[in-house]
Design a protein around this motif. Structure first.
Motif, mmCIF file in Angstrom:
data_model
loop_
_atom_site.group_PDB
_atom_site.id
_atom_site.type_symbol
_atom_site.label_atom_id
_atom_site.label_comp_id
_atom_site.label_asym_id
_atom_site.label_seq_id
_atom_site.Cartn_x
_atom_site.Cartn_y
_atom_site.Cartn_z
ATOM 1 N N GLY A 132 35.007 37.970 40.411
ATOM 2 C CA GLY A 132 33.708 37.800 41.052
ATOM 3 C C GLY A 132 33.779 36.791 42.185
ATOM 4 N N PRO A 133 32.699 36.678 42.966
ATOM 5 C CA PRO A 133 32.698 35.805 44.142
ATOM 6 C C PRO A 133 32.504 34.325 43.821
ATOM 7 N N ARG A 134 32.195 33.999 42.576
ATOM 8 C CA ARG A 134 31.956 32.607 42.203
ATOM 9 C C ARG A 134 33.158 32.036 41.455
ATOM 10 N N ILE A 135 33.299 30.729 41.480
ATOM 11 C CA ILE A 135 34.381 30.060 40.766
ATOM 12 C C ILE A 135 33.924 29.814 39.327
ATOM 13 N N LEU A 136 34.687 30.306 38.380
ATOM 14 C CA LEU A 136 34.332 30.202 36.971
ATOM 15 C C LEU A 136 35.080 29.056 36.295
ATOM 16 N N ARG A 137 34.455 28.475 35.293
ATOM 17 C CA ARG A 137 35.139 27.478 34.471
ATOM 18 C C ARG A 137 36.259 28.153 33.681
ATOM 19 N N THR A 138 37.221 27.359 33.254
ATOM 20 C CA THR A 138 38.364 27.926 32.527
ATOM 21 C C THR A 138 37.933 28.627 31.242
ATOM 22 N N GLU A 139 36.878 28.142 30.573
ATOM 23 C CA GLU A 139 36.422 28.770 29.336
ATOM 24 C C GLU A 139 35.505 29.966 29.582
ATOM 25 N N THR A 140 35.020 30.118 30.820
ATOM 26 C CA THR A 140 34.153 31.254 31.160
ATOM 27 C C THR A 140 34.969 32.452 31.630
ATOM 28 N N ALA A 141 36.057 32.185 32.338
ATOM 29 C CA ALA A 141 36.865 33.251 32.939
ATOM 30 C C ALA A 141 37.349 34.303 31.939
ATOM 31 N N PRO A 142 37.917 33.929 30.776
ATOM 32 C CA PRO A 142 38.383 34.975 29.851
ATOM 33 C C PRO A 142 37.252 35.817 29.296
ATOM 34 N N LEU A 143 36.064 35.242 29.169
ATOM 35 C CA LEU A 143 34.921 35.993 28.660
ATOM 36 C C LEU A 143 34.423 36.992 29.706
ATOM 37 N N TYR A 144 34.507 36.595 30.972
ATOM 38 C CA TYR A 144 34.188 37.518 32.065
ATOM 39 C C TYR A 144 35.135 38.714 32.019
ATOM 40 N N VAL A 145 36.400 38.432 31.835
ATOM 41 C CA VAL A 145 37.415 39.497 31.778
ATOM 42 C C VAL A 145 37.120 40.477 30.649
ATOM 43 N N LEU A 146 36.913 39.942 29.452
ATOM 44 C CA LEU A 146 36.713 40.796 28.278
ATOM 45 C C LEU A 146 35.399 41.563 28.342
ATOM 46 N N ALA A 147 34.338 40.905 28.803
ATOM 47 C CA ALA A 147 33.045 41.584 28.908
ATOM 48 C C ALA A 147 33.111 42.703 29.941
ATOM 49 N N SER A 148 33.812 42.464 31.045
ATOM 50 C CA SER A 148 33.953 43.488 32.083
ATOM 51 C C SER A 148 34.730 44.690 31.561
ATOM 52 N N ILE A 149 35.810 44.440 30.836
ATOM 53 C CA ILE A 149 36.617 45.522 30.275
ATOM 54 C C ILE A 149 35.810 46.312 29.254
ATOM 55 N N SER A 150 35.069 45.603 28.409
ATOM 56 C CA SER A 150 34.240 46.279 27.412
ATOM 57 C C SER A 150 33.204 47.176 28.078
ATOM 58 N N TYR A 151 32.523 46.664 29.070
ATOM 59 C CA TYR A 151 31.491 47.460 29.744
ATOM 60 C C TYR A 151 32.108 48.675 30.445
ATOM 61 N N HIS A 152 33.214 48.427 31.115
ATOM 62 C CA HIS A 152 33.843 49.500 31.903
ATOM 63 C C HIS A 152 34.371 50.625 31.018
ATOM 64 N N PHE A 153 35.033 50.262 29.920
ATOM 65 C CA PHE A 153 35.698 51.282 29.109
ATOM 66 C C PHE A 153 34.894 51.758 27.901
ATOM 67 N N GLU A 154 34.006 50.929 27.399
ATOM 68 C CA GLU A 154 33.242 51.336 26.214
ATOM 69 C C GLU A 154 31.846 51.841 26.549
ATOM 70 N N GLU A 155 31.253 51.331 27.614
ATOM 71 C CA GLU A 155 29.898 51.760 27.955
ATOM 72 C C GLU A 155 29.848 52.791 29.080
ATOM 73 N N LEU A 156 30.841 52.785 29.933
ATOM 74 C CA LEU A 156 30.832 53.708 31.078
ATOM 75 C C LEU A 156 31.789 54.882 30.927
ATOM 76 N N ARG A 157 33.046 54.591 30.557
ATOM 77 C CA ARG A 157 34.066 55.641 30.649
ATOM 78 C C ARG A 157 34.228 56.446 29.370
ATOM 79 N N TRP A 158 34.288 55.790 28.209
ATOM 80 C CA TRP A 158 34.643 56.507 27.000
ATOM 81 C C TRP A 158 33.545 56.492 25.947
ATOM 82 N N VAL A 159 32.300 56.535 26.385
ATOM 83 C CA VAL A 159 31.207 56.591 25.412
ATOM 84 C C VAL A 159 31.074 57.997 24.871
#
Length: 256
Positions: free
Chosen positions: A229-256
């Motif tokens: 994303g365009p904003r700088i994330l804290r070290t503890e926020t970044a992995p959650l951004y990654v996982l939430a994005s993957i979940s949304y992309h593959f579980e809610e959009l692609r393979w539902v």
């Protein structure tokens, strides 16, 4: 209101045909915390990722016996295997990453010592920390109704992380400077190229980020820099951004 059944992870050696044996701290939780009795039902998770509804048939001070009623047809694990390599952060931030990362579907975590990591662990402290972390991911897996407990690997150096990278299909590292380039590689672009069942290793730097030497080292070993994303994330926020994005992309959009 019907309450969800409590869920417990049971070692493979404690499954005997149609009976499950629960030992250790979970016995206290079942009898003293939840105050369950003979005839009450729970869900037992098998290490292979299966789960079964079980009925308690015997409860003692040291063990709980439950008989299998039915195997469940569940599909709650991410379709892509994601390992988060987290640069050692300060205070209890790693606790937070492990708990929330488990809830969001991470398959494994690799703590690593980066150049800008302030934290220093000796062998004794490392063993104590890993025991605590194992408990955190187990409890988070039960709370989020996962069928697998994420693996927590011992602390690695960046060199050790690069060696471990040979076991993965896609290698990424979050790099804030990437967001400033016009030809930056967005995380969304990378997600569109991923395939089901691939293994992905995503590296997150500590509070001070990666040093230039580490950036060069990672790039030289096939790690792709990516902006989150365009904003700088804290070290503890970044992995959650990654996982939430993957979940949304593959579980809610692609393979539902």
């Amino acid at each position: 209101m019907v309450l969800a059944l409590q869920r417990y992870f049971v070692p493979v050696t404690n499954w005997k045909t149609d009976v499950v044996y629960i030992t250790g701290d979970d016995v206290h939780h079942i009898s003293r915390v939840m105050r369950l009795q003979d005839g009450d039902q729970i869900i037992c998770n098998h290490p292979e990722g299966k789960a079964a509804t079980c009925e308690i048939i015997s409860l003692t001070k040291d063990s709980v016996q439950a008989t299998i009623i039915e195997w469940l047809n569940e599909s709650v694990e991410l379709p892509i295997d994601v390992t988060i390599a987290q640069g050692l952060p300060k205070s209890d931030k790693l606790d937070y990453v492990l708990q929330k990362g488990t809830e969001l579907g991470a398959a494994a975590f690799i703590p690593f010592k980066a150049e800008r990591s302030v934290v220093v662990w000796d062998a004794k402290k490392m063993e104590k920390k890993l025991n605590r972390y194992t408990k955190i991911v187990k409890e988070a897996s039960e709370q989020s109704h996962r069928t697998k407990i994420p693996q927590i690997m011992p602390v690695l150096t960046v060199a050790g992380l690069i060696e471990e990278a040979a076991n993965y299909d896609v290698l990424l590292f979050a790099y804030e400077e990437e967001a400033k380039r016009e030809d930056h590689q967005s995380f969304g672009t990378i997600l569109n190229k991923l395939r089901k069942d691939q293994r992905i290793l995503v590296c997150i730097g500590p509070e001070g980020g990666f040093s230039q030497g580490e950036v060069n080292q990672l790039k030289e070993n096939k790690f792709l820099p990516v902006r989150l994303g365009p904003r700088i994330l804290r070290t503890e926020t970044a992995p959650l951004y990654v996982l939430a994005s993957i979940s949304y992309h593959f579980e809610e959009l692609r393979w539902v």
